[in-house]
Design a protein around this motif. Structure first.
Motif, PDB file in Angstrom:
ATOM      1  N   ASN A 147     -66.930  35.371 -69.567  1.00  0.00           N
ATOM      2  CA  ASN A 147     -67.294  34.787 -68.279  1.00  0.00           C
ATOM      3  C   ASN A 147     -68.254  35.716 -67.528  1.00  0.00           C
ATOM      4  O   ASN A 147     -67.957  36.892 -67.315  1.00  0.00           O
ATOM      5  N   PRO A 148     -69.442  35.222 -67.128  1.00  0.00           N
ATOM      6  CA  PRO A 148     -70.443  36.114 -66.497  1.00  0.00           C
ATOM      7  C   PRO A 148     -69.976  36.695 -65.165  1.00  0.00           C
ATOM      8  O   PRO A 148     -70.285  37.849 -64.860  1.00  0.00           O
ATOM      9  N   ASP A 149     -69.248  35.901 -64.353  1.00  0.00           N
ATOM     10  CA  ASP A 149     -68.756  36.429 -63.075  1.00  0.00           C
ATOM     11  C   ASP A 149     -67.749  37.553 -63.320  1.00  0.00           C
ATOM     12  O   ASP A 149     -67.770  38.592 -62.632  1.00  0.00           O
ATOM     13  N   LEU A 150     -66.860  37.346 -64.292  1.00  0.00           N
ATOM     14  CA  LEU A 150     -65.877  38.378 -64.610  1.00  0.00           C
ATOM     15  C   LEU A 150     -66.576  39.655 -65.065  1.00  0.00           C
ATOM     16  O   LEU A 150     -66.259  40.756 -64.590  1.00  0.00           O
ATOM     17  N   LEU A 151     -67.555  39.535 -65.962  1.00  0.00           N
ATOM     18  CA  LEU A 151     -68.247  40.714 -66.475  1.00  0.00           C
ATOM     19  C   LEU A 151     -69.000  41.438 -65.373  1.00  0.00           C
ATOM     20  O   LEU A 151     -69.028  42.676 -65.328  1.00  0.00           O
ATOM     21  N   GLU A 152     -69.600  40.671 -64.460  1.00  0.00           N
ATOM     22  CA  GLU A 152     -70.343  41.299 -63.366  1.00  0.00           C
ATOM     23  C   GLU A 152     -69.422  42.118 -62.466  1.00  0.00           C
ATOM     24  O   GLU A 152     -69.744  43.259 -62.098  1.00  0.00           O
ATOM     25  N   PHE A 153     -68.259  41.556 -62.122  1.00  0.00           N
ATOM     26  CA  PHE A 153     -67.376  42.266 -61.205  1.00  0.00           C
ATOM     27  C   PHE A 153     -66.646  43.421 -61.891  1.00  0.00           C
ATOM     28  O   PHE A 153     -66.301  44.403 -61.224  1.00  0.00           O
ATOM     29  N   PRO A 177     -54.448  33.876 -48.168  1.00  0.00           N
ATOM     30  CA  PRO A 177     -53.591  34.243 -49.312  1.00  0.00           C
ATOM     31  C   PRO A 177     -54.379  34.477 -50.598  1.00  0.00           C
ATOM     32  O   PRO A 177     -54.035  35.369 -51.380  1.00  0.00           O
ATOM     33  N   MET A 178     -55.434  33.696 -50.819  1.00  0.00           N
ATOM     34  CA  MET A 178     -56.229  33.879 -52.036  1.00  0.00           C
ATOM     35  C   MET A 178     -56.998  35.198 -52.001  1.00  0.00           C
ATOM     36  O   MET A 178     -57.112  35.899 -53.016  1.00  0.00           O
ATOM     37  N   GLN A 179     -57.536  35.538 -50.842  1.00  0.00           N
ATOM     38  CA  GLN A 179     -58.221  36.822 -50.724  1.00  0.00           C
ATOM     39  C   GLN A 179     -57.246  37.973 -50.934  1.00  0.00           C
ATOM     40  O   GLN A 179     -57.570  38.981 -51.574  1.00  0.00           O
ATOM     41  N   ARG A 180     -56.033  37.823 -50.414  1.00  0.00           N
ATOM     42  CA  ARG A 180     -55.055  38.907 -50.521  1.00  0.00           C
ATOM     43  C   ARG A 180     -54.652  39.156 -51.973  1.00  0.00           C
ATOM     44  O   ARG A 180     -54.538  40.309 -52.407  1.00  0.00           O
ATOM     45  N   ILE A 181     -54.462  38.100 -52.747  1.00  0.00           N
ATOM     46  CA  ILE A 181     -54.058  38.316 -54.139  1.00  0.00           C
ATOM     47  C   ILE A 181     -55.200  38.931 -54.937  1.00  0.00           C
ATOM     48  O   ILE A 181     -54.984  39.750 -55.845  1.00  0.00           O
ATOM     49  N   ALA A 182     -56.455  38.607 -54.582  1.00  0.00           N
ATOM     50  CA  ALA A 182     -57.601  39.222 -55.253  1.00  0.00           C
ATOM     51  C   ALA A 182     -57.707  40.703 -54.890  1.00  0.00           C
ATOM     52  O   ALA A 182     -57.956  41.554 -55.757  1.00  0.00           O
ATOM     53  N   ILE A 183     -57.518  41.026 -53.619  1.00  0.00           N
ATOM     54  CA  ILE A 183     -57.563  42.431 -53.187  1.00  0.00           C
ATOM     55  C   ILE A 183     -56.461  43.226 -53.871  1.00  0.00           C
ATOM     56  O   ILE A 183     -56.673  44.364 -54.320  1.00  0.00           O
ATOM     57  N   LEU A 210     -64.673  44.130 -52.502  1.00  0.00           N
ATOM     58  CA  LEU A 210     -64.936  43.584 -53.831  1.00  0.00           C
ATOM     59  C   LEU A 210     -64.058  42.360 -54.102  1.00  0.00           C
ATOM     60  O   LEU A 210     -64.517  41.360 -54.678  1.00  0.00           O
ATOM     61  N   GLY A 211     -62.785  42.411 -53.688  1.00  0.00           N
ATOM     62  CA  GLY A 211     -61.890  41.268 -53.874  1.00  0.00           C
ATOM     63  C   GLY A 211     -62.328  40.057 -53.087  1.00  0.00           C
ATOM     64  O   GLY A 211     -62.282  38.912 -53.581  1.00  0.00           O
ATOM     65  N   ILE A 212     -62.778  40.272 -51.850  1.00  0.00           N
ATOM     66  CA  ILE A 212     -63.247  39.152 -51.022  1.00  0.00           C
ATOM     67  C   ILE A 212     -64.480  38.514 -51.655  1.00  0.00           C
ATOM     68  O   ILE A 212     -64.611  37.277 -51.723  1.00  0.00           O
TER      69      ILE A 212
END
Length: 727
Positions: free
Chosen positions: A342-348, A273-279, A369-371
């Motif tokens: 946030n560095p992770d946010l900026l990278e993605f 479910p977490m992967q799905r909401i990110a995708i 990318l979401g995964i």
């Protein structure tokens, strides 16, 4: 008139709906209210079918029949006469059904009852309500109509004249409440313009249907589309930032048009479910990027409607922040002037734009990318049931039902799906779940079918490990053996001093004879009887296998789980020597939806190598939902044909689970489970390995518990405690 009506109905209705139309005519004839209701229904049925669906023709007749069962027979004709106009305003069948439900509620709540038992006089407000309903639905949504009706009933139900004035729109408060509910932009008024919008800009010719967020049975009633058409909320309120309801309809329609053009469904089976909401978040951002490339003016509307979450506002300690993180990511992609650090946010965000600038992107590109984003940012708190929702609702985006497809075995028998992590670690012989209630101490009621218990046979390892533990405690086993010899049952036990019995007790008989010869009253109890002294006990040993058992014990070099294995091995050996019937089971839980119950030894099994192998494979994980496990153990124990039944619970802490915030909740549920077992004739006893257990264990088990403060002594104390309990 019937022949002409049937000719018209045949053009609009399916064979099934046509049969229901005739059935509706027969139902109205049965009312015995004359010909007029039947004739009106025959005339209006075709209009109902034309504007909504043939499926709504019979419910309209059924509602009229239900009105006839009340003192409101005079309202049947006004009700039927207004349905054609009502159906023009409520074209979605679910909305029209909502209106029919409102009418019946009006009948029930406003019909007058003199004696308080049942209605005896017609509602003074029903006919005015039915006459004004088409006008009201031109100004209000179905939800607004319901709230307007509720207000009128609440304020004027005890005054018939005022009730009639309110529903006739003659009273000041009636008009004021209608104006209060009259807000926003109604879809029914904008439907033609939106049809042209989707056809001109997106070359989509699909029907648009309204739905009421108040009446929708989905937990998250967002816009959506399917093979039937496009479904949008029946009203959008104008916003303070200048975005009108029409702009919101345009944004929602454009977003779904983008999905219809550029989204390719992907399989959901192997995605958590977490992967799905990110995708879904990355795919929504991809669609909006492509939309704004074609129509740049959409950026203003999207940015005005997209929430702006405050960075670090969700601390991730007491709430799940997954929605908060993903909404920040979506905002950063949409708004180049964002101020997130946030560095992770900026990278993605940068990786997203690199993918999009290559052109010819697909859903598969952002799926990966979401995964990856979830793998990078996931925290333990994401699994908490308390989710942070503030500034995370993006109202114009649809529910993404068309992004996912689910594998069905019948589609392709050769299709191969990789096992999930849970499937790899769990055995394949798990039975369907059993559902148990859970006690809610705040309301003093049970939550029905609340906990799902999955039972399975415990995996097995090398049984020689358990034999090694028994050899390690050989000296202790010899001590226990001597105690067992004293407890082993004999076939018969003599009972002396009986007036009637199977044989004479010579000592008592001689003494009675002497008393008789010397003039004293002799003792008549000169016989001996016998009774069976068999132990008839059934025992279930229920082991807490939660994650805390993996902690080390002092400086022994052993974990609590290893000590528990030693103690249970000795206890099982001792019970086997006594010949008592017993079973061993373990449990842990991962929310109320997944309480795992492992069979280690069944009542019909002996203390053999198979059982030892399962005991050797015991592991620790997850949480402790004790009440559900105790109820499931009692399910088997209560059917044993024994005089005494004992449930021995061995745990190292208080009941807890990750989906429960109130620490007292599971303690109270376990206490109620103990009471339920008492009513079944099952004696429950707790061996607690937590030095701080005094704070809670008595609340659950009363005085039926022991606390092992010195954990290293568990293998020695556990068998002796059992023997003391079953003397």
């Amino acid at each position: 008139m019937l022949a002409d009506c049937l000719d018209e109905a045949e053009e609009l209705l399916s064979e099934k709906s046509l049969a229901e139309f005739v059935e509706g005519i027969e139902l109205l004839c049965m009312m015995g209210r004359g010909a007029e209701p039947v004739l009106v229904y025959m005339e209006e049925a075709a209009e109902i079918a034309r504007h909504t669906s043939g499926k709504m023709v019979y419910p309209a007749a059924k509602t009229a029949y239900q009105i006839s069962r009340s003192p409101n027979a005079a309202a049947i004709v006004p009700f039927l006469q207004s349905l054609a106009e009502i159906s023009r305003r409520l074209e979605e069948p679910k909305l029209l059904q909502g209106y029919l439900d409102i009418v019946l509620e009006m009948v029930e709540r406003t019909s007058i009852s003199i004696h308080g038992s049942h209605a005896t006089m017609a509602s003074p407000g029903l006919i005015p309500f039915l006459e004004k309903a088409p006008v009201l639905l031109g100004e209000l949504t179905i939800g607004g109509l319901k709230r307007w009706m509720d207000y009128g009933i609440a304020q004027h139900s005890h005054h018939p004249d005022h009730l009639a004035e309110f529903f006739s729109l003659e009273s000041a408060d009636s008009r004021a409440v209608m104006q209060r509910e009259r807000h926003g932009t109604l879809l029914v008024d904008m439907e033609r313009r939106l049809d042209l919008f989707e056809l001109a800009l997106w070359k989509i010719d699909a029907s648009i249907y309204p739905y009421s967020r108040m009446l929708d049975d989905r937990s998250d009633p967002r816009p959506y589309y399917d093979d039937k058409g496009i479904f949008l909320p029946d009203v959008y309120d104008d916003l303070d930032n200048g975005i009108s309801g029409m702009d919101q309809y345009r944004a929602a329609l454009a977003h779904m048009a983008g999905h219809r053009r550029w989204t390719a469904p992907v399989f959901a089976d192997n995605r958590s479910p977490m992967q799905r909401i990110a995708i879904e978040t990355f795919e929504d951002s991809r669609i909006e990027y492509l939309l704004m490339q074609e129509y740049p003016g959409l950026r203003r509307i999207f940015q005005a409607l997209h929430p702006v979450p405050v960075e670090d506002e969700c601390d991730g300690k007491h709430e799940s922040c997954i929605r908060h993180r993903l909404t920040m990511l979506s905002r950063a992609i949409l708004d180049p002037d964002h101020d997130y650090r946030n560095p992770d946010l900026l990278e993605f965000v940068q990786r997203f734009f690199e993918i999009m600038e290559k052109g010819d992107t697909t859903t598969m590109d952002v799926e990966l990318l979401g995964i990856q984003y979830m793998a990078r940012t996931r925290t333990q708190a994401d699994a908490l049931p308390n989710v942070w929702f503030k500034d995370t609702e993006i109202s114009y985006r649809d529910d993404n039902r068309n992004l996912w497809q689910f594998y069905e075995l019948d589609d392709d028998e050769d299709f191969h799906v990789e096992p999930t992590e849970l499937e790899e670690t769990e055995p394949d012989d798990t039975l369907p779940p059993r559902h148990y209630p859970e006690w809610d101490y705040t309301t003093q009621t049970y939550r029905p079918d609340w906990a799902s218990v999955y039972e399975t046979l415990h995996p097995s390892e090398d049984a020689a490990y358990i034999d090694g533990l028994l050899r390690k405690h050989d000296r202790l086993a010899k001590q226990i053996k001597r105690m067992l010899d004293l407890l082993k049952p004999q076939n018969y036990q003599r009972i002396r001093y009986q007036e009637e019995g199977t044989e004479l007790d010579l000592d008592i008989a001689i003494r009675s004879l002497i008393d008789y010869k010397t003039g004293h009253n002799p003792d008549p109890r000169i016989n001996i009887s016998h009774k069976h002294n068999d132990r008839n006990i059934a025992v279930t040993i229920l082991l807490d296998l939660s994650e805390s058992l993996a902690q080390p014990v002092g400086n022994t070099g052993q974990t609590l789980l290893e000590l528990e294995q030693e103690a249970v091995s000795l206890l099982a050996w001792a019970i086997e020597q006594l010949g008592d019937s017993f079973s061993i089971a373990g449990f842990h839980s991962n929310t109320r939806h997944e309480v795992r119950y492992y069979h280690i030894k069944g009542f019909s099994e002996g203390w053999n190598m198979d059982v030892k192998g399962r005991l050797a494979a015991m592991g620790a994980g997850y949480s402790t939902r004790m009440g559900a496990a105790m109820r499931h153990a009692a399910h088997y124990l209560e059917h044993q044909k024994s005089d005494k039944k004992l449930l021995l619970v061995i745990t190292d802490g208080e009941p807890a689970d990750i989906d429960v915030r109130d620490e007292k909740h599971l303690i109270e549920d376990s206490r109620m489970a103990v009471r339920e077992l008492d009513q079944l004739g099952i004696y429950s006893y707790c061996i607690n390995l937590d030095p701080k257990a005094d704070e809670y264990v008595a609340d659950i088990f009363g005085n039926q518990y022991s606390i092992i403060d010195k954990l290293e002594s568990l293998p020695e104390k556990l068998p002796k405690l059992f023997l003391a309990l079953t003397k």
